[in-house]
Motif scaffolding. Structure first.
Motif: not given
Length: 491
Positions: A133-134, A137-138, A141, A227, A231, A235-237, A243
């Protein structure tokens, strides 16, 4: 006290039966809708997906989250670069969290395609905070696309994937789209065939859920997200190990539509070792059960017709139902001692349970073969035996989901282990949870064998078919564990 305990066990048994009955009837309804769609062959979305001539193609970011995937990362990047789409509107982001040689393989591939003017980048983070998930998200961005197409490391999308899926987003309320998944190694063993069929069944009934506008639980790979939708949802948790399911639930509760295109198929790879399979399913069970309870209040407060609410409950809590089947397995032995099934209620309850299992088994096996695209027609005896083994394999899976549910209740939400695919098992360090699950398999096999013996001794025959099937299912996974151990010794 024995009488009170007897009534308690009977009550739990009947609750599980009623719960199972509701699930089977709802799934049968969706199955019939899927059959109708299959006969018609075309839905409104399928029509729009065939129309690749649109006025303005939107920009798309292809996200490839990877972690220690040295065996498949190169073919993944090759497949992403084969996607047909206006080049000035397409970017490919390789989101690499690896700690092994995968990074160098990915870097060489990215440099190779970048030299050919592909818009492709390799993005690495300082740590693996938030796991997949992180990582996603990265990636978003640093992306520029209006849409995100996501493929896990073991996936190979068809080259016309974007041309088939992006036109569906003419509807501004369509937030995300899921496509079909096929499996390259489905015929390696019965374990891989079972997985292909079980997930094929899910894909088949999702056709009906999508057609009827009901809530669905969708995969996080071989999919496209808008997107603006991502947004809006934040985003993903990373608080859950599923996730993708979590984001899908939030989108559907947020009044975003989803679409499912079964005929657009990306190929993937299944785990071939029992250790990889059991660890994957415990993680799935933990994440799905956590997501179900996490979104329960929101689902109950959501305004929706009764039938759609029933389907939402069925989809969200199907993992809880599977885990509760293991509770039924544990109850079989005390029920043998405490209940003689001479009461009308218990007799009808047991009869209803096995009738529902037979109905569910036939529907599930048929949908599974259609969903997994098994076209061969084995002889009747082999088909019957394979269907029985297919049903029996859900009982070890109930154990994995039961453990996952217990761990979710204990607050274990972030214990993530990558699932090695194909012949690549846990060669070096096997996660500790594997030993716990294996010990539980051995215990359950012996426990159910004892329940069969007690049933014959006491003349209680009603639950013996369940316990025999438990022994078959758990016996298979124990045998595969022994085979895997012997293979490791040879290596």
């Amino acid at each position: 006290m024995p009488t009170l305990l007897s009534w308690f066990c009977q009550a739990i048994f009947l609750v599980v039966v009623v719960y199972f009955a509701l699930y089977v009837l709802l799934e049968l309804r969706v199955f019939l809708i899927s059959r109708k769609v299959e006969r018609r062959k075309l839905t409104e979305l399928a029509h729009s997906a065939d129309e690749a001539d649109i006025e303005r193609w939107p920009s798309v970011s292809v996200l490839l989250p990877i972690y220690n995937e040295s065996e498949v990362v190169e073919r993944l990047i090759d497949a992403a670069c084969r996607l047909r789409y206006p080049s000035q509107l397409l970017e490919i982001l390789v989101l690499d969290d690896s700690s092994d040689g995968t990074t160098e393989l990915a870097r060489r591939k990215v440099e190779h395609y970048a030299a050919q003017d592909f818009d492709i980048r390799l993005l690495r983070r300082r740590d693996r905070k938030g796991y997949k998930a992180g990582n996603l998200v990265n990636g978003i961005q640093q992306s520029r696309g209006e849409f995100f197409a996501i493929f896990d490391a073991d996936f190979v999308p068809p080259d016309n994937f974007l041309l088939k899926t992006v036109p569906c987003f003419r509807d501004p309320k369509l937030g995300f789209l899921q496509t079909g998944i096929g499996y390259e190694n489905r015929d390696v063993s019965f374990l891989t065939r079972f997985q292909a069929m079980e997930m094929g069944h899910q894909q088949y009934v999702t056709v009906g859920l999508s057609e009827d506008g009901d809530m669905a639980s969708l995969s996080g790979s071989s999919c496209v997200w808008r997107k603006v939708c991502v947004d809006a949802l934040g985003g993903w948790n990373a608080s859950t190990v599923t996730e993708d399911v979590d984001l899908g639930y939030r989108a559907q509760f947020g009044d975003w539509k989803y679409a499912y295109l079964r005929d657009v198929v990306s190929m993937s790879v299944l785990p071939e070792t029992i250790s990889a399979y059991r660890i994957q399913r415990e993680r799935w069970g933990r994440g799905l059960i956590h997501s179900a309870f996490k979104h329960l209040k929101q689902m109950l407060l959501q305004r929706m017709p009764l039938m759609k609410r029933m389907h939402a409950i069925s989809v969200m809590f199907s993992s809880v139902l599977l885990a509760s089947i293991y509770v039924l397995i544990l109850l079989s032995l005390p029920l043998m001692y405490l209940v003689h099934f001479d009461s009308v209620g218990m007799q009808w309850g047991a009869l209803a349970f096995f009738s529902l299992v037979a109905l569910w088994g036939m529907e599930n096996a048929f949908a599974a073969r259609r969903g997994a695209r098994f076209n061969s027609k084995p002889n009747a005896l082999k088909a019957l035996w394979d269907t029985y083994r297919y049903i029996a394999m859900f009982l070890p899976m109930a154990w994995y989901y039961f453990v996952g549910g217990v761990r979710a209740l204990l607050g274990v939400h972030g214990d993530f282990h990558r699932t090695p695919k194909g012949k690549d098992g846990y060669r070096a360090i096997v996660p500790r949870i594997n030993s716990v699950l294996l010990a539980g398999e051995i215990f359950t096999f012996l426990y159910s064998a004892l329940a069969v013996w007690v049933g014959f001794q006491h003349g209680n025959y009603f639950l013996i078919p369940l316990d025999v099937t438990v022994c078959v299912g758990f016996g298979m996974v124990i045998y595969w564990s022994w085979q895997e151990r012997q293979a490791h010794k040879r290596v």
